[in-house]
Motif scaffolding. Structure first.
Motif, PDB file in Angstrom:
ATOM      1  N   GLN A  44       0.046   9.341  -8.209  1.00 24.37           N
ATOM      2  CA  GLN A  44       1.352   9.424  -8.884  1.00 24.37           C
ATOM      3  C   GLN A  44       2.520   9.699  -7.929  1.00 24.37           C
ATOM      4  OE1 GLN A  44      -1.495  10.519 -10.810  1.00 24.37           O
ATOM      5  NE2 GLN A  44      -1.132   8.454 -11.574  1.00 24.37           N
TER       6      GLN A  44
ATOM      7  N   THR B  37       0.825  -1.211   0.000  1.00 22.45           N
ATOM      8  CA  THR B  37       0.000   0.000   0.000  1.00 22.45           C
ATOM      9  C   THR B  37       0.853   1.252   0.000  1.00 22.45           C
ATOM     10  OG1 THR B  37      -0.035  -0.280   2.378  1.00 22.45           O
ATOM     11  CG2 THR B  37      -2.049  -0.805   1.184  1.00 22.45           C
TER      12      THR B  37
ATOM     13  N   ALA C  87       0.677  -2.380  -6.414  1.00 22.52           N
ATOM     14  CA  ALA C  87       0.845  -3.402  -7.443  1.00 22.52           C
ATOM     15  C   ALA C  87       0.174  -3.003  -8.750  1.00 22.52           C
ATOM     16  CB  ALA C  87       0.299  -4.744  -6.956  1.00 22.52           C
ATOM     17  N   ASP C  88      -0.769  -2.081  -8.684  1.00 23.07           N
ATOM     18  CA  ASP C  88      -1.409  -1.578  -9.898  1.00 23.07           C
ATOM     19  C   ASP C  88      -0.648  -0.408 -10.512  1.00 23.07           C
ATOM     20  OD1 ASP C  88      -3.463  -3.379 -10.015  1.00 23.07           O
ATOM     21  OD2 ASP C  88      -4.921  -2.127  -8.963  1.00 23.07           O
ATOM     22  N   GLY C  89       0.487  -0.040  -9.918  1.00 26.40           N
ATOM     23  CA  GLY C  89       1.231   1.116 -10.410  1.00 26.40           C
ATOM     24  C   GLY C  89       2.090   0.781 -11.617  1.00 26.40           C
TER      25      GLY C  89
ATOM     26  N   LEU D 149      -8.147   0.906   4.242  1.00 26.10           N
ATOM     27  CA  LEU D 149      -8.092   1.871   3.161  1.00 26.10           C
ATOM     28  C   LEU D 149      -9.030   2.992   3.514  1.00 26.10           C
ATOM     29  CD1 LEU D 149      -8.162  -0.526   0.173  1.00 26.10           C
ATOM     30  CD2 LEU D 149      -6.445   1.173   0.649  1.00 26.10           C
TER      31      LEU D 149
ATOM     32  N   SER E 140      -5.297  -6.291  -6.347  1.00 24.60           N
ATOM     33  CA  SER E 140      -4.115  -5.674  -5.742  1.00 24.60           C
ATOM     34  C   SER E 140      -4.514  -5.004  -4.447  1.00 24.60           C
ATOM     35  CB  SER E 140      -3.526  -4.620  -6.679  1.00 24.60           C
ATOM     36  OG  SER E 140      -2.987  -5.252  -7.802  1.00 24.60           O
TER      37      SER E 140
ATOM     38  N   PHE F   5      -1.417   2.503 -18.293  1.00 23.22           N
ATOM     39  CA  PHE F   5      -1.905   2.831 -16.957  1.00 23.22           C
ATOM     40  C   PHE F   5      -2.888   1.734 -16.551  1.00 23.22           C
ATOM     41  CE2 PHE F   5      -4.811   5.456 -14.193  1.00 23.22           C
ATOM     42  CZ  PHE F   5      -3.890   5.653 -13.179  1.00 23.22           C
ATOM     43  N   ILE F   6      -3.058   1.511 -15.251  1.00 14.78           N
ATOM     44  CA  ILE F   6      -3.905   0.413 -14.777  1.00 14.78           C
ATOM     45  C   ILE F   6      -5.291   0.452 -15.419  1.00 14.78           C
ATOM     46  CG2 ILE F   6      -4.571   1.704 -12.677  1.00 14.78           C
ATOM     47  CD1 ILE F   6      -4.197  -2.127 -12.995  1.00 14.78           C
TER      48      ILE F   6
ATOM     49  N   PRO G 151      -0.867   4.367  -8.597  1.00 19.92           N
ATOM     50  CA  PRO G 151      -1.884   4.736  -9.588  1.00 19.92           C
ATOM     51  C   PRO G 151      -2.844   5.829  -9.104  1.00 19.92           C
ATOM     52  CG  PRO G 151      -2.428   2.627  -8.599  1.00 19.92           C
ATOM     53  CD  PRO G 151      -1.055   2.996  -8.111  1.00 19.92           C
ATOM     54  N   LEU G 152      -2.924   6.055  -7.799  1.00 18.32           N
ATOM     55  CA  LEU G 152      -3.932   7.021  -7.342  1.00 18.32           C
ATOM     56  C   LEU G 152      -3.478   8.470  -7.470  1.00 18.32           C
ATOM     57  CD1 LEU G 152      -5.689   5.409  -4.248  1.00 18.32           C
ATOM     58  CD2 LEU G 152      -6.177   5.158  -6.675  1.00 18.32           C
TER      59      LEU G 152
ATOM     60  N   HIS H 197       0.712   7.215   1.268  1.00 16.78           N
ATOM     61  CA  HIS H 197       0.013   8.498   1.112  1.00 16.78           C
ATOM     62  C   HIS H 197      -1.477   8.339   1.346  1.00 16.78           C
ATOM     63  CE1 HIS H 197      -1.953  11.448  -1.809  1.00 16.78           C
ATOM     64  NE2 HIS H 197      -1.652  12.133  -0.735  1.00 16.78           N
ATOM     65  N   ALA H 198      -2.137   7.467   0.564  1.00 13.49           N
ATOM     66  CA  ALA H 198      -3.583   7.316   0.737  1.00 13.49           C
ATOM     67  C   ALA H 198      -4.017   5.868   0.553  1.00 13.49           C
ATOM     68  CB  ALA H 198      -4.326   8.220  -0.243  1.00 13.49           C
ATOM     69  N   GLY H 199      -3.093   4.947   0.793  1.00  9.49           N
ATOM     70  CA  GLY H 199      -3.472   3.533   0.747  1.00  9.49           C
ATOM     71  C   GLY H 199      -3.676   2.973  -0.643  1.00  9.49           C
ATOM     72  N   GLY H 200      -3.127   3.612  -1.659  1.00  8.67           N
ATOM     73  CA  GLY H 200      -3.292   3.116  -3.034  1.00  8.67           C
ATOM     74  C   GLY H 200      -2.621   1.766  -3.233  1.00  8.67           C
ATOM     75  N   PRO H 201      -3.177   0.936  -4.140  1.00 12.04           N
ATOM     76  CA  PRO H 201      -2.597  -0.388  -4.413  1.00 12.04           C
ATOM     77  C   PRO H 201      -1.373  -0.277  -5.318  1.00 12.04           C
ATOM     78  CG  PRO H 201      -4.561  -0.063  -5.748  1.00 12.04           C
ATOM     79  CD  PRO H 201      -4.404   1.188  -4.915  1.00 12.04           C
TER      80      PRO H 201
END
Lengths: 108, 864
Positions: free
Chosen positions: A74, A50, A59-61, B831, B825, B569-570, A71-72, A53-57
């Protein structure tokens, strides 16, 4: 989460083939969420899953040889040191290697 | 290093060994003092040690309010990063607090028990938020209730940001500069904000009552509830704050409370060290402390100079300069005589500049006032003995530059005082830069004059960034950036260089788009990795450049590129839009916003089956299914049996239509059919940034075509207007009329030509509302309508090939392209909680929260 200093256990996580080149996937390793990345150079990295910063995933980056970009919003983090290049707190980096038989292992 | 036995004076001396300069405080004042010392060759004279209580480098505290609103990222407010200290040989003790100084032994004692000897000491301990006495503010053990914040440090700001994400109601105590900025920042995050201010009007330190009343109207217009003339009686809550009580017994509910009731100089260290302290640490005109044994100086918000303390940045930078002149011996006669302060409020939508007196004080002071409360405008100037001694500009700050010069330098004023506020002959803002005197101060934060900027340009800095780097102009609050840019342009004449990287298509490949396209075509590069390998410095990949390159390659090679999934991008990897909690939103295609009962039934069934968190009608006339798990996406598309609505890509998004001629009694053209035809033809085509279209059947503009990237309007007699470059997002711009054509077919041709032109010439992430004005609508019309450059046929042809090669990406779901393409993911940790708002419960928050914090990552693949 911090990098373990002693008595880390090696965990067998997945075959290298499960990680597409240049992408990330998330796994549970020893009860913790870990994002694995396979760089184009072949090097595999394991970091916390995670974004601080804000818990973004993470692994999706998207990644390059140096950083992963969340990804959320940058935010970027160095895949080797965990340091953020965008002013966020650092992420945990776990030692990680690929066995001769093509299995990815993570120490945690 | 040896300890000096003789008393060290501040004058430079020939020594074998450098003197030890110790600075207590790593804030803006302390580090500025060090910088000024280094600038005067101080590195030869001093070994520098800096103590900082916060565990960071040095950052621009003024910009914290921009961090709170999200206008700035944390990393962009750092003035000196940690490597800067190393490079300059400075020993930074970040996170180490100093407890006291023995000025006779010349030793600094810190909280970790360490002692550090010095020859010269600078105290720059800054100030702290003042917490007025309020019942219930503290627990029995003296600690503050949870949910109560100051707004002073980066940690405060981080904590506030985190709290703002989780809570809904805030009370800000204090209606001064900082309180207003905090209130605005929290309101930006959607919180309901009450501002409680005990004096009779807002910003009473800077403004008169009338200006304060106008400001109040403006602030209330931002959605902030203002209570003035009201003291806070107490704070409610046992462990965490729940509300703020007013003297009349009313209680304002609050999940968080920000206290911004002023600041107090931090004098603990100075007191413990036997220095003279009144309201602040007392210093003389050379910034030297009184009391103690000498060689101790102080700068910044912690000091009291001639009875005055300052809470603004410009004075402390003037002080740092005087101090450095003394320490290095650069100018032993330098003296600080106090500052004339000017204030700018950094709240979006509120322009406020105030300098000097808020109103007349003496009987013969001249006072010119203009007030127009309903427009939020209040202007005044105070003139004494033919000199400007005060000015307030609220709602119209065009005269700032001129008034600031007049105020700072005591310039002679025009006889007709009204022309100080309105353009009746004094230099207006445009003519300003050429006529400004060389010693006119442009950047008040950093004290940079026009002359310094001109000098920097002559010294080889010929771009705005280079000038800002060389002079620090515009690096404080940033409000003078446009003036700095104008002076740079003026001084550079024709030699202005644009920052090269600003022209690069993506940051990782140093080429502008046309040059990059030529190189890609010549070398036949068809993959993102090939572009990096051949064209990037050292062949290095760059994560932030990949998406732009993928888009460019797909535009250039419509028949297909060598797909590399990591180049996407995802959203483009899973064909859905990632949400703040890591779930995705799915928008089925609904061309022109027209749907059927069958489609609605299917969507309803799917929403039920996959337990969709929220069903929402979008601004683009589509239905958005939010909160979908990544692993559910392929099955969901299959169950929907509808194509993708492209709500996630940098591509043609939607075509919004009105009901046109079928039912509307005003309709002049069949906008619905034309909208559907446009969407069918251009669906999913990649563009430099998202592209939103609209078609309306008459100029009543029900589907808002005038503010779309491409807007089509039926005007009767079979004629259609095609407008381009409109926007109704963060920017609002009415589109420019490109052409009026005679048939729907011509609309489709012209729209396609425009899209292809934009794809080939638009910069990455450049919306059409920037692209069209950049080229000028006349130029766009010449190329696309009059075919001035002979490009039209080629554009049409390449668009046709692109259309022919379109494939619906949701078909991909049947067979994953990469292993684990739709694997979750989502982390196990908590969250941001996205409140669940089921259809049929308008506005009703159900207490249950939808978060994936308990999601077990599935190792099972989706069905192949």
């Amino acid at each position: 989460m911090s990098v373990p200093t002693q008595r880390a256990t090696r965990h067998d996580v997945c075959p290298l083939d499960d990680l597409p080149v240049g992408e990330g996937r998330a796994y549970v390793v020893g009860g913790e969420q870990v994002a694995l990345f396979r760089r184009r150079s072949g090097k595999v990295s394991a970091v916390q899953a995670t974004c601080p910063h804000a818990g973004g995933p993470l692994a999706d980056g998207q990644i390059d040889e140096r950083v992963v970009v969340c990804p959320l919003h940058q935010n970027a983090f160095d895949l080797d040191t965990g340091e953020s290049t965008t002013g966020q707190p650092p992420i945990a980096v776990h030692p990680c290697s690929v066995d001769p038989d093509g299995r990815v292992t993570v120490e945690l | 290093m040896t300890a000096t036995t003789t008393r060290t004076s501040a004058l430079p001396q020939q020594r074998d060994h450098k003197r030890r300069l110790v600075v207590v405080g790593n804030g803006m004042a302390g580090v500025r003092a060090v910088e000024e010392v280094l600038e005067r060759g101080g590195a030869q004279q001093f070994d520098v040690t800096v103590f900082g209580a916060e565990p960071y480098g040095n950052y621009n505290r003024i910009m914290l309010s921009h961090v709170l609103t999200g206008q700035e990222q944390e990393d962009s407010i750092f003035l000196n990063s940690l490597p800067w200290y190393t490079e300059n040989g400075i020993d930074l003790r970040a996170g180490v607090a100093v407890t006291r100084v023995d000025t006779f032994a010349k030793v600094v004692h810190d909280a970790e028990g360490g002692t550090t000897p010095y020859d010269v000491l600078v105290i720059a301990t800054g100030s702290s938020p003042f917490f007025p006495t309020m019942e219930g503010l503290r627990r029995e053990d003296g600690s503050m209730l949870d949910g109560v914040f100051g707004f002073r440090t980066l940690d405060d700001t981080r904590a506030l940001l985190a709290a703002a994400r989780e809570h809904r109601r805030a009370v800000v105590i204090g209606g001064g500069l900082l309180g207003l900025e905090a209130a605005h920042g929290l309101a930006t995050h959607g919180l309901q904000v009450d501002l409680v201010h005990s004096p009779k009007h807002l910003m009473n330190q800077q403004l008169g009552p009338e200006a304060g009343r106008v400001l109040r109207r403006v602030v209330e217009g931002l959605g902030i509830t203002v209570h003035t003339g009201v003291r806070t009686k107490g704070v409610h809550g046992t462990d965490r704050v729940t509300g703020v009580e007013l003297p009349d017994g009313r209680v304002l509910d609050a999940d968080l409370v920000v206290v911004a009731a002023g600041i107090r100089p931090n004098t603990t260290v100075a007191l413990a060290s036997g220095l003279d302290v009144e309201r602040g640490i007392v210093v003389d005109d050379r910034m030297r402390c009184e009391g103690g044994a000498g060689d101790v100086y102080a700068v910044g918000e912690c000091v009291q100079h001639r009875g005055q303390t300052y809470g603004l940045v410009a004075p402390l930078w003037e002080q740092a300069s005087v101090l450095a002149d003394h320490l290095t011996g650069a100018d032993p006669t330098a003296e600080y005589h106090g500052s004339r302060t000017a204030t700018k409020l950094k709240v979006a939508g509120v322009d406020l500049v105030q300098m000097g007196l808020p109103g007349p004080e003496n009987d013969d002071d001249e006072f010119v006032v203009f007030s127009e409360p309903h427009r939020g405008v209040y202007l005044n100037v105070v003139v004494r003995d033919d000199r400007l001694v005060g000015a307030t500009l609220l709602g119209d700050v065009r005269k700032t530059t001129f008034l600031q010069q007049a105020f700072d330098q005591g310039l002679p004023l025009p006889e007709e005082r009204m022309s100080l506020l309105f353009d009746l002959g004094t230099p207006g803002e445009e003519v300003g830069v050429a006529e400004l005197a060389d010693d006119a101060q442009v950047c008040n934060c950093n004290g940079v004059t026009k002359g310094a900027i001109v000098q920097a340009v002559e010294g080889g800095a010929t771009s705005l960034n280079a000038v800002m780097g060389a002079t620090k102009a515009a690096k404080g609050c940033g409000s003078c950036k446009s003036v700095v840019e104008q002076i740079t342009q003026w001084a550079a004449g024709g030699n202005l260089t644009v920052d090269e990287s600003a022209n690069w298509y993506v940051p990782g490949v140093p080429m502008a788009k046309p040059e990059l396209m030529t190189a890609i075509r010549e070398r036949g590069l068809k993959s993102v990795s090939a572009v990096f390998r051949e064209l990037a410095p050292g062949g290095a990949e760059d994560a932030k450049s990949k998406m732009g390159l993928t888009s460019l390659l797909r535009m250039m090679w419509p028949e297909g590129i060598e797909e590399e999934r990591d180049g996407r991008f995802i959203n483009d990897r899973v064909h859905a839009n990632i949400q703040r909690d890591g779930t995705f939103s799915v928008v089925p295609q609904m061309k022109g916003g027209v749907t059927t009962p069958e489609q609605l039934r299917t969507i309803a069934d799917v929403a039920d089956k996959y337990d969709v968190g929220m069903v929402k009608v979008t601004g683009g006339q589509r239905i958005d299914l939010l909160g979908v798990k990544k692993e559910d996406l392929p099955r969901m598309w299959k169950d929907l049996g509808m194509p993708s609505g492209y709500a996630y890509g940098k591509s043609v998004r939607t075509v919004k239509t009105c009901v046109g001629t079928d039912f509307c009694r005003f309709g002049l053209g069949d906008s619905t059919k034309l909208g559907i035809d446009l969407e069918t033809r251009f669906q999913g085509i990649e563009t430099p940034a998202k592209l939103k279209l609209g078609v309306v059947g008459c100029p009543r503009n029900c589907a808002e075509a005038y503010v779309k990237d491409i807007g089509v309007v039926a005007v009767g007699n079979g004629k259609w207007e095609v407008h381009v470059g409109g926007a109704a997002g963060a920017s609002v711009r009415k589109a420019d009329l490109l052409a009026t054509v005679d048939s729907p077919e011509e609309v489709i041709t012209l729209a396609g030509r425009f899209i292809q032109f934009y794809r080939e010439w638009g910069n990455w992430l450049e919306r059409t509302y920037e692209f069209v004005p950049r080229l000028g609508i006349e130029r766009v019309r010449a190329v696309l309508v009059d075919d001035s450059d002979g490009l039209a046929a080629g554009l049409d042809e390449r668009m046709q090939v692109t259309v022919d090669n379109y494939r619906d990406p949701w078909l991909e779901g049947q067979e994953p392209v990469t292993p684990g393409q739709f694997r979750t993911s989502l982390p196990l940790v908590d969250l941001p909680l996205v409140p669940r708002r089921p259809a049929g419960a308008p506005g009703g928050l159900v207490p249950e929260v939808h978060s994936n914090s308990n999601a077990t990552p599935s190792t099972a693949e989706v069905s192949r």
